[in-house]
Scaffold this active site. Structure first.
Site, short mmCIF file in Angstrom:
data_model
loop_
_atom_site.label_atom_id
_atom_site.label_comp_id
_atom_site.label_asym_id
_atom_site.label_seq_id
_atom_site.Cartn_x
_atom_site.Cartn_y
_atom_site.Cartn_z
NE ARG A 1 44.42 132.12 28.90
CZ ARG A 1 43.60 132.48 30.15
NH1 ARG A 1 43.70 133.66 30.95
NH2 ARG A 1 43.99 131.10 31.00
CB THR B 1 41.30 131.87 39.65
OG1 THR B 1 40.63 131.09 39.13
CG2 THR B 1 41.13 133.70 39.01
CD GLU C 1 37.24 134.79 36.15
OE1 GLU C 1 37.97 135.53 36.98
OE2 GLU C 1 36.51 135.05 36.02
#
Length: 507
Positions: free
Chosen positions: A14, A177, A144
């Site tokens: 992913r 992130t 995130e």
């Protein structure tokens, strides 16, 4: 000693697939998924993002079908979105049972990207979690931009975690992130959160933008992180993610209080397969999995290894299904050559070993590394010189221009006397031979043997820059005989073989 179990989640299929220009086919995803779970033995795999494409949907179906048949379905995870149930419906169709829900872990992202208040965001997340429960889907939640959230909007992060603590959530995922954290921040932020929510499971997802991915992972684990997200070969967006291979070695060697189930002996095999499927070449000096990281070049290192393993460390190649190599080149020395001879089952006396060493040094000046496969050719070349050296090709210039015949200028010494000649030919080597024939005809009144066969070969498995061996068969009135030449340049190797022929006929 008590051990703390750490979950290892691989996200190569992913997050790793977000590497620029990388896209795995459905069959490649299935092959990698099988290796990750059954051979490398990671705890979980994240294999796709929901809603991406029809091809992605089919790939996930293939993986979930196999996983369900082999008791791995709960270890297969999909990234989903807060999208009023669209991702959940996609998962149901794909047969997946674990969602990794992408939410906003910083007030900056929430305000400027979603343009929503925390309560609005939390309410939509709750609807998603409830819908997932109704479909028998387990929920993990990504925060995130969590690292910037902890730096700049910590109150929001804690408000969010308070909300999640009351929801049917299995794991909270803390991603750096943008890869901005230092090890000190990684430790402090995770320690603070673990102390505030000791019963919740937290995964740490490190990126490598400052080349601090592994260091941050170590800090996060020491702070109490329960799981890690890693990728094979460190694949991922921008500079990539924390790499599987280095992280596993670090945990096994420096963090004995932690327990992981990863089979490190399979790290190299999986890395090479992913390299082939992705087209993303592993740097030769990448720790654990790089082509050269278990290769000793300096002769003093090989000598120390022979005497008492002086240059060994805990990073033994056998741990990772690899072997130590000893490079052959201008800095290798006799010890490296002896190591390679042992692997080939060959022995040389001291005098011959000295000759072979000198020849490898000469070749190493032209070609950075001589391979083990080259060694028998070099030995044959060196030990073939049983004649007294009365002829020496001093220098030559070979030219080849489009539309013109190749030409050569040669300087050669015969029994102490030097001669020069120019000639043309159908090729560079033919021009060289014509010049040599003229010298011997005019100066020695000799006719050279006929060249009746010319063969070139390189060691099996060698590259385009490999040494090549030229074997020339000659015939004069009395007999046929062969001479060999060895060099990284084919024409030069033929000239060396010719020089040997000249010495034989003079002798």
């Amino acid at each position: 000693m008590s051990f703390r179990k750490i979950e290892i989640m691989d996200t190569t299929l992913r997050d790793g697939e977000q590497t620029s220009s990388v896209s795995f086919s459905a069959s490649e995803k299935l092959t990698i998924a099988k290796l990750l779970l059954e051979e490398l033995k990671v705890d979980r795999i994240e294999i796709a993002s929901a809603r991406v494409s029809e091809g992605e949907l089919q790939a996930v179906k293939d993986v979930t079908k196999w996983a369900a048949e082999n008791n791995h379905l709960s270890a297969v995870e999909v990234l989903t979105f807060v999208d009023k149930g669209v991702s959940i419906n996609w998962m149901v169709e794909a047969g997946a049972k674990v969602q990794n829900l992408l939410t906003k872990g910083s007030l900056n992202h929430l305000t400027h990207q979603l343009k929503k208040t925390p309560n609005q965001h939390f309410e939509e997340i709750k609807e998603n979690i409830d819908l997932a429960q109704n479909h028998g889907i387990i929920t993990n939640v990504y925060l995130e931009d969590w690292s910037n959230g902890m730096r700049n909007s910590k109150a929001y992060v804690y408000e969010f975690l308070d909300f999640l603590s009351s929801q049917a959530v299995t794991r909270i995922m803390l991603p750096d992130t943008l890869g901005i954290l230092t090890p000190e921040e990684s430790f402090n932020f995770i320690k603070e959160i673990k102390e505030a929510y000791p019963k919740m499971h937290f995964d740490f997802h490190a990126h490598n933008d400052y080349d601090l991915g592994v260091a941050n992972v170590m800090a996060g684990l020491n702070a109490g992180a329960d799981g890690l997200h890693l990728t094979v070969n460190g694949m991922g967006e921008r500079a990539g993610n924390a790499p599987m291979s280095s992280t596993i070695a670090v945990i096994n060697d420096f963090m004995p209080h932690l327990k992981i189930g990863v089979n490190e002996k399979m790290l190299y095999t999986v890395s090479k397969l992913v390299e082939n499927f992705s087209g993303l070449v592993i740097p030769s000096n990448k720790p654990i999995i790089g082509a050269n990281v278990f290769t000793q070049t300096a002769g003093i290192h090989a000598d120390g290894d022979s005497k008492n393993n002086l240059y060994f460390s805990d990073l033994m190649p056998e741990r990772f299904g690899r072997t130590r190599k000893y490079a052959l080149g201008k800095s290798s020395g006799k010890a490296n050559i002896q190591k390679n001879l042992q692997e080939l089952g060959l022995q040389l006396n001291d005098a011959d070993l000295k000759k072979v060493t000198q020849r490898i040094i000469e070749l190493g000046d032209k070609k950075q590394v001589v391979t083990k496969e080259d060694l028998p050719y070099i030995i044959s070349d060196v030990l073939d010189r049983t004649y007294e050296e009365k002829v020496k090709v001093n220098t030559y210039v070979l030219t080849h221009s489009k539309g013109l015949k190749p030409t050569t200028s040669v300087s050669i010494t015969i029994e102490g006397e030097t001669f020069e000649e120019n000639a043309q030919g159908d090729g560079q080597f033919d021009a060289f031979m014509n010049a040599i024939k003229s010298i011997f005809k005019n100066e020695r009144l000799m006719v050279l043997p006929d060249l009746i066969d010319y063969a070139v070969r390189i060691p099996p498995g060698s590259r385009s820059d490999a040494l090549c061996e030229t074997i020339i068969t000659w015939k004069n009135e009395n007999r046929e005989f062969k001479t060999r030449g060895l060099d990284s340049d084919q024409t030069v190797s033929a000239i060396i073989a010719t020089e040997k022929m000249l010495n034989i006929i003079i002798s």
